[in-house]
Motif scaffolding. Structure first.
Motif, PDB file in Angstrom:
ATOM      1  N   CYS A   1       0.909  -0.997   0.198  1.00 41.38           N
ATOM      2  CA  CYS A   1       0.225   0.279   0.095  1.00 41.38           C
ATOM      3  C   CYS A   1       0.434   1.126   0.115  1.00 41.38           C
ATOM      4  CB  CYS A   1      -0.787  -0.265   1.283  1.00 41.38           C
ATOM      5  SG  CYS A   1      -2.395  -1.239   1.266  1.00 41.38           S
ATOM      6  N   MET A   2       2.157   1.218   1.103  1.00 39.38           N
ATOM      7  CA  MET A   2       2.984   2.502   0.927  1.00 39.38           C
ATOM      8  C   MET A   2       3.482   2.633  -0.883  1.00 39.38           C
ATOM      9  SD  MET A   2       6.377   3.746   1.147  1.00 39.38           S
ATOM     10  CE  MET A   2       6.652   2.158   1.604  1.00 39.38           C
ATOM     11  N   ALA A   3       3.565   1.660  -1.029  1.00 39.74           N
ATOM     12  CA  ALA A   3       4.552   1.749  -2.063  1.00 39.74           C
ATOM     13  C   ALA A   3       3.823   2.072  -3.056  1.00 39.74           C
ATOM     14  CB  ALA A   3       5.232   0.247  -2.735  1.00 39.74           C
ATOM     15  N   ALA A   4       2.845   1.323  -3.285  1.00 38.34           N
ATOM     16  CA  ALA A   4       1.798   2.378  -4.482  1.00 38.34           C
ATOM     17  C   ALA A   4       1.349   3.527  -4.186  1.00 38.34           C
ATOM     18  CB  ALA A   4       0.061   1.625  -4.129  1.00 38.34           C
ATOM     19  N   LEU A   5       0.663   4.272  -2.575  1.00 39.61           N
ATOM     20  CA  LEU A   5       1.016   5.963  -2.756  1.00 39.61           C
ATOM     21  C   LEU A   5       2.134   6.137  -2.898  1.00 39.61           C
ATOM     22  CD1 LEU A   5      -1.355   7.854  -1.705  1.00 39.61           C
ATOM     23  CD2 LEU A   5      -0.620   7.303   0.386  1.00 39.61           C
ATOM     24  N   ALA A   6       3.257   5.786  -2.268  1.00 36.63           N
ATOM     25  CA  ALA A   6       4.017   6.786  -2.540  1.00 36.63           C
ATOM     26  C   ALA A   6       4.147   6.879  -3.739  1.00 36.63           C
ATOM     27  CB  ALA A   6       5.214   6.087  -2.135  1.00 36.63           C
ATOM     28  N   SER A   7       4.098   5.958  -4.840  1.00 35.19           N
ATOM     29  CA  SER A   7       4.461   6.828  -6.244  1.00 35.19           C
ATOM     30  C   SER A   7       3.553   7.304  -6.810  1.00 35.19           C
ATOM     31  CB  SER A   7       4.411   4.413  -7.151  1.00 35.19           C
ATOM     32  OG  SER A   7       4.780   4.026  -6.209  1.00 35.19           O
ATOM     33  N   ILE A   8       2.626   7.253  -6.778  1.00 33.61           N
ATOM     34  CA  ILE A   8       1.821   8.565  -6.533  1.00 33.61           C
ATOM     35  C   ILE A   8       2.077   9.551  -5.877  1.00 33.61           C
ATOM     36  CG2 ILE A   8      -1.201   8.649  -6.620  1.00 33.61           C
ATOM     37  CD1 ILE A   8      -0.441   7.508  -8.574  1.00 33.61           C
ATOM     38  N   ILE A   9       2.077   9.933  -5.187  1.00 30.50           N
ATOM     39  CA  ILE A   9       2.194  10.566  -4.582  1.00 30.50           C
ATOM     40  C   ILE A   9       4.020  11.882  -5.831  1.00 30.50           C
ATOM     41  CG2 ILE A   9       3.185  12.143  -1.956  1.00 30.50           C
ATOM     42  CD1 ILE A   9       0.191  11.451  -2.048  1.00 30.50           C
ATOM     43  N   CYS A  10       4.497  11.004  -5.277  1.00 36.39           N
ATOM     44  CA  CYS A  10       5.593  11.401  -5.637  1.00 36.39           C
ATOM     45  C   CYS A  10       5.639  11.949  -7.154  1.00 36.39           C
ATOM     46  CB  CYS A  10       6.865  10.065  -6.040  1.00 36.39           C
ATOM     47  SG  CYS A  10       8.145  10.768  -6.397  1.00 36.39           S
ATOM     48  N   TYR A  11       4.577  11.149  -8.335  1.00 36.10           N
ATOM     49  CA  TYR A  11       4.544  11.532  -9.151  1.00 36.10           C
ATOM     50  C   TYR A  11       3.851  13.175  -9.146  1.00 36.10           C
ATOM     51  CZ  TYR A  11       0.410  12.897 -12.175  1.00 36.10           C
ATOM     52  OH  TYR A  11      -1.010  12.873 -14.043  1.00 36.10           O
ATOM     53  N   VAL A  12       2.674  13.097  -7.559  1.00 36.54           N
ATOM     54  CA  VAL A  12       1.803  14.354  -7.824  1.00 36.54           C
ATOM     55  C   VAL A  12       2.332  15.425  -7.089  1.00 36.54           C
ATOM     56  CG1 VAL A  12      -0.117  15.449  -6.258  1.00 36.54           C
ATOM     57  CG2 VAL A  12      -0.743  13.594  -7.516  1.00 36.54           C
ATOM     58  N   SER A  13       3.681  15.332  -7.361  1.00 34.57           N
ATOM     59  CA  SER A  13       4.620  16.374  -6.170  1.00 34.57           C
ATOM     60  C   SER A  13       5.385  16.970  -7.423  1.00 34.57           C
ATOM     61  CB  SER A  13       5.607  15.548  -5.099  1.00 34.57           C
ATOM     62  OG  SER A  13       4.746  15.304  -4.182  1.00 34.57           O
ATOM     63  N   PHE A  14       5.206  16.009  -8.299  1.00 39.21           N
ATOM     64  CA  PHE A  14       6.365  16.537  -9.081  1.00 39.21           C
ATOM     65  C   PHE A  14       5.860  16.769 -10.480  1.00 39.21           C
ATOM     66  CE2 PHE A  14      10.496  14.446  -7.789  1.00 39.21           C
ATOM     67  CZ  PHE A  14      10.747  15.551  -6.836  1.00 39.21           C
ATOM     68  N   ALA A  15       4.893  16.528 -10.762  1.00 43.64           N
ATOM     69  CA  ALA A  15       4.048  16.829 -11.074  1.00 43.64           C
ATOM     70  C   ALA A  15       3.604  18.438 -11.852  1.00 43.64           C
ATOM     71  CB  ALA A  15       2.487  16.043 -11.902  1.00 43.64           C
ATOM     72  N   PRO A  16       3.308  19.453 -11.079  1.00 43.20           N
ATOM     73  CA  PRO A  16       3.835  20.574 -11.831  1.00 43.20           C
ATOM     74  C   PRO A  16       5.032  20.940 -12.487  1.00 43.20           C
ATOM     75  CG  PRO A  16       2.352  20.508  -9.817  1.00 43.20           C
ATOM     76  CD  PRO A  16       2.442  19.098  -9.556  1.00 43.20           C
ATOM     77  N   LEU A  17       6.082  20.410 -11.452  1.00 46.28           N
ATOM     78  CA  LEU A  17       7.199  20.546 -12.217  1.00 46.28           C
ATOM     79  C   LEU A  17       8.141  20.346 -13.565  1.00 46.28           C
ATOM     80  CD1 LEU A  17       9.129  20.077  -9.008  1.00 46.28           C
ATOM     81  CD2 LEU A  17       8.196  22.417  -9.208  1.00 46.28           C
ATOM     82  N   VAL A  18       7.510  19.213 -13.637  1.00 54.49           N
ATOM     83  CA  VAL A  18       7.409  18.604 -15.115  1.00 54.49           C
ATOM     84  C   VAL A  18       6.619  19.153 -15.697  1.00 54.49           C
ATOM     85  CG1 VAL A  18       7.502  16.488 -16.648  1.00 54.49           C
ATOM     86  CG2 VAL A  18       8.160  16.674 -14.180  1.00 54.49           C
ATOM     87  N   LEU A  19       4.926  19.644 -15.623  1.00 52.55           N
ATOM     88  CA  LEU A  19       4.103  19.569 -16.313  1.00 52.55           C
ATOM     89  C   LEU A  19       4.039  21.203 -16.822  1.00 52.55           C
ATOM     90  CD1 LEU A  19       1.283  16.956 -16.134  1.00 52.55           C
ATOM     91  CD2 LEU A  19       3.221  17.488 -17.947  1.00 52.55           C
ATOM     92  N   ILE A  20       4.495  21.930 -15.792  1.00 48.15           N
ATOM     93  CA  ILE A  20       4.566  23.568 -15.599  1.00 48.15           C
ATOM     94  C   ILE A  20       5.409  23.815 -16.753  1.00 48.15           C
ATOM     95  CG2 ILE A  20       3.294  25.732 -14.998  1.00 48.15           C
ATOM     96  CD1 ILE A  20       1.013  23.803 -13.711  1.00 48.15           C
ATOM     97  N   GLN A  21       6.506  24.524 -15.505  1.00 43.92           N
ATOM     98  CA  GLN A  21       7.545  24.388 -15.618  1.00 43.92           C
ATOM     99  C   GLN A  21       8.668  23.543 -16.676  1.00 43.92           C
ATOM    100  OE1 GLN A  21       9.792  25.041 -11.851  1.00 43.92           O
ATOM    101  NE2 GLN A  21       8.031  26.209 -10.915  1.00 43.92           N
ATOM    102  N   GLU A  22       8.844  22.496 -16.794  1.00 45.14           N
ATOM    103  CA  GLU A  22       9.070  22.036 -17.852  1.00 45.14           C
ATOM    104  C   GLU A  22       9.486  22.362 -19.313  1.00 45.14           C
ATOM    105  OE1 GLU A  22      11.896  18.503 -16.624  1.00 45.14           O
ATOM    106  OE2 GLU A  22      12.332  18.869 -14.431  1.00 45.14           O
ATOM    107  N   LEU A  23       7.488  21.337 -19.249  1.00 44.80           N
ATOM    108  CA  LEU A  23       6.447  21.763 -20.546  1.00 44.80           C
ATOM    109  C   LEU A  23       6.449  22.574 -21.069  1.00 44.80           C
ATOM    110  CD1 LEU A  23       6.585  17.518 -20.861  1.00 44.80           C
ATOM    111  CD2 LEU A  23       8.135  18.468 -21.443  1.00 44.80           C
ATOM    112  N   GLY A  24       6.193  23.687 -19.723  1.00 46.54           N
ATOM    113  CA  GLY A  24       5.302  24.444 -20.698  1.00 46.54           C
ATOM    114  C   GLY A  24       3.470  24.161 -20.439  1.00 46.54           C
ATOM    115  N   LEU A  25       3.302  22.890 -20.291  1.00 46.14           N
ATOM    116  CA  LEU A  25       1.745  23.293 -20.087  1.00 46.14           C
ATOM    117  C   LEU A  25       1.518  24.689 -19.135  1.00 46.14           C
ATOM    118  CD1 LEU A  25       2.469  20.629 -21.821  1.00 46.14           C
ATOM    119  CD2 LEU A  25       0.193  19.799 -19.510  1.00 46.14           C
TER     120      LEU A  25
END
Length: 401
Positions: free
Chosen positions: A218-242
């Protein structure tokens, strides 16, 4: 599912939404908050980590409280705390005040989460329980499907503070519904802990191999999604310009995929069984991480190289979480609140810690997310295969009084 069971599932759904709403609705505003408070991206990201960490650690107290005083009063008090902390966040004048408000929000969300999962443990049995957890986890993704877009609209139209005003309004609505509809579901056989926190309450849990493995999954699954959520604004907005709205739409589309996967997961559980479903989910999670890692080393960060592996990982997340939650809690019918709290604490604290560690590496968002997916998915797969025979038989544990 009969009418009374559906009513309990609906109540549990409203209670579980506080946590994802508290995380997802203000994701599009993170770059704005960094400018307003003159903070680095990492400093703003800690508003997520503090919320998640508090939401996990607080469950060690919320669980025994739910076993001692009942599910209903803990749910109502938690909603009131979420309301007040949301208003405090809306009025924050500096980053420290926002940190405090977000921590209190996390503590409030932990109370509603504990009660939500405990309601299912109280009223459902066997495969029906696993199915209910899958539907509950699917509802967790309703907020990510809509909240980022709503948050972007509120931030663009009225300013970021209105995001927290909206959370306060949601709290008021849910409080009224829970107050009117939620019965007390605590079984008469529930052990009522004499102290709010004592390690002896958790002894039967942490000596049970089934709880340890499925809790780690359960922790591994949630940590994977939380890590994606935490980095998503940085990757999609700041790096890729969405844009903020495009980010909300793309983020929501992935959440819809998780909802569909959770709706389909009960069929997989009924066909393969809970253990094989978890193993399959771990394989998918780790495989998605390897695909993202390969894409990153070949092409650096690209939109398709990021979102496609995330979509694959989301399917693995859906397969793991419902089945693993059910199996982890199954041996503890007389300690449902305490077991739910320990499970939730491990998930949230582990996820927050791993996400914070990933932020501190200084890696790009794509590299950090891919490594988390590959390492956690692979670790769960290896552990599950190694201890498979011991995990496929779950027996109830009778705790010491």
């Amino acid at each position: 599912m009969n009418r009374s069971s559906f009513a309990i599932l609906l109540l549990a759904t409203f209670l579980i939404l506080f946590s994802p709403l508290g995380i997802d609705i203000y994701l599009p505003a993170l770059p704005t908050l960094a400018r307003v408070f003159e903070a680095t991206s990492a400093e703003i990201q800690y508003t997520l980590s503090l919320f998640i960490f508090a939401s996990g650690l607080g469950q060690l107290v919320a669980g025994p409280l739910a076993d001692r005083y009942g599910r209903r009063p803990i749910a109502l008090c938690s909603i009131v705390l979420f309301l007040l902390s949301s208003l405090a966040a809306a009025a924050a004048q500096d980053l420290f005040q926002l940190y405090i408000s977000r921590t209190l929000q996390g503590l409030a969300a932990c109370g509603t989460s504990v009660v939500s999962y405990t309601l299912i443990r109280d009223r459902f049995n066997g495969n029906d329980r696993a199915t209910a957890y899958n539907y509950l986890n699917g509802s967790l993704c309703v907020a990510p499907a809509m909240a980022p877009f709503l948050g972007a609209v509120l931030a663009d139209s009225f300013g970021w503070r209105w995001i927290f005003v909206a959370l306060a309004a949601f709290s008021i609505c849910v409080f009224g519904y829970i107050y009117a509809r939620l019965p007390e579901t605590r079984p008469d056989s529930t052990l009522k802990p004499e102290s709010l926190f004592s390690l002896k309450h958790y002894g039967p849990l942490f000596s049970n191999s089934s709880f340890l493995y499925y809790g780690f999954a359960c922790m591994a699954a949630l940590a994977s999604i939380i890590c994606y959520v935490s980095f998503a604004p940085l990757v999609l907005i700041q790096e890729l310009g969405l844009s903020q709205k495009d980010f909300g739409i793309l983020f929501g589309a992935n959440a819809v995929l998780i909802i569909l996967a959770n709706l389909f997961a009960p069929r997989i559980i009924s066909r393969l069984g809970a253990f094989s479903t978890v193993i399959s989910g771990c394989s998918i999670l780790g495989g998605a991480g390897l695909i993202m890692l390969l894409s990153y080393y070949l092409n650096q960060t690209t939109l398709l190289g990021y979102v496609i592996p995330v979509a694959i990982a989301s399917i693995g997340f859906a397969l793991i979480l419902g089945a693993a939650t059910s199996q982890a809690l199954a041996p503890f019918p007389d300690q449902a609140g305490t077991a739910s709290a320990a499970l939730g604490c491990g998930q949230m604290v582990g996820a927050a810690t791993i996400s914070a560690m990933a932020l501190e590496t200084g890696w790009s968002g794509t590299l950090a997310v891919s490594m988390v997916l590959a390492v956690l998915g692979g670790s769960c797969l290896i552990a599950g295969v190694g201890f498979g025979q011991r995990l496929q038989s779950v027996r109830s544990v009778q705790p010491k009084a």
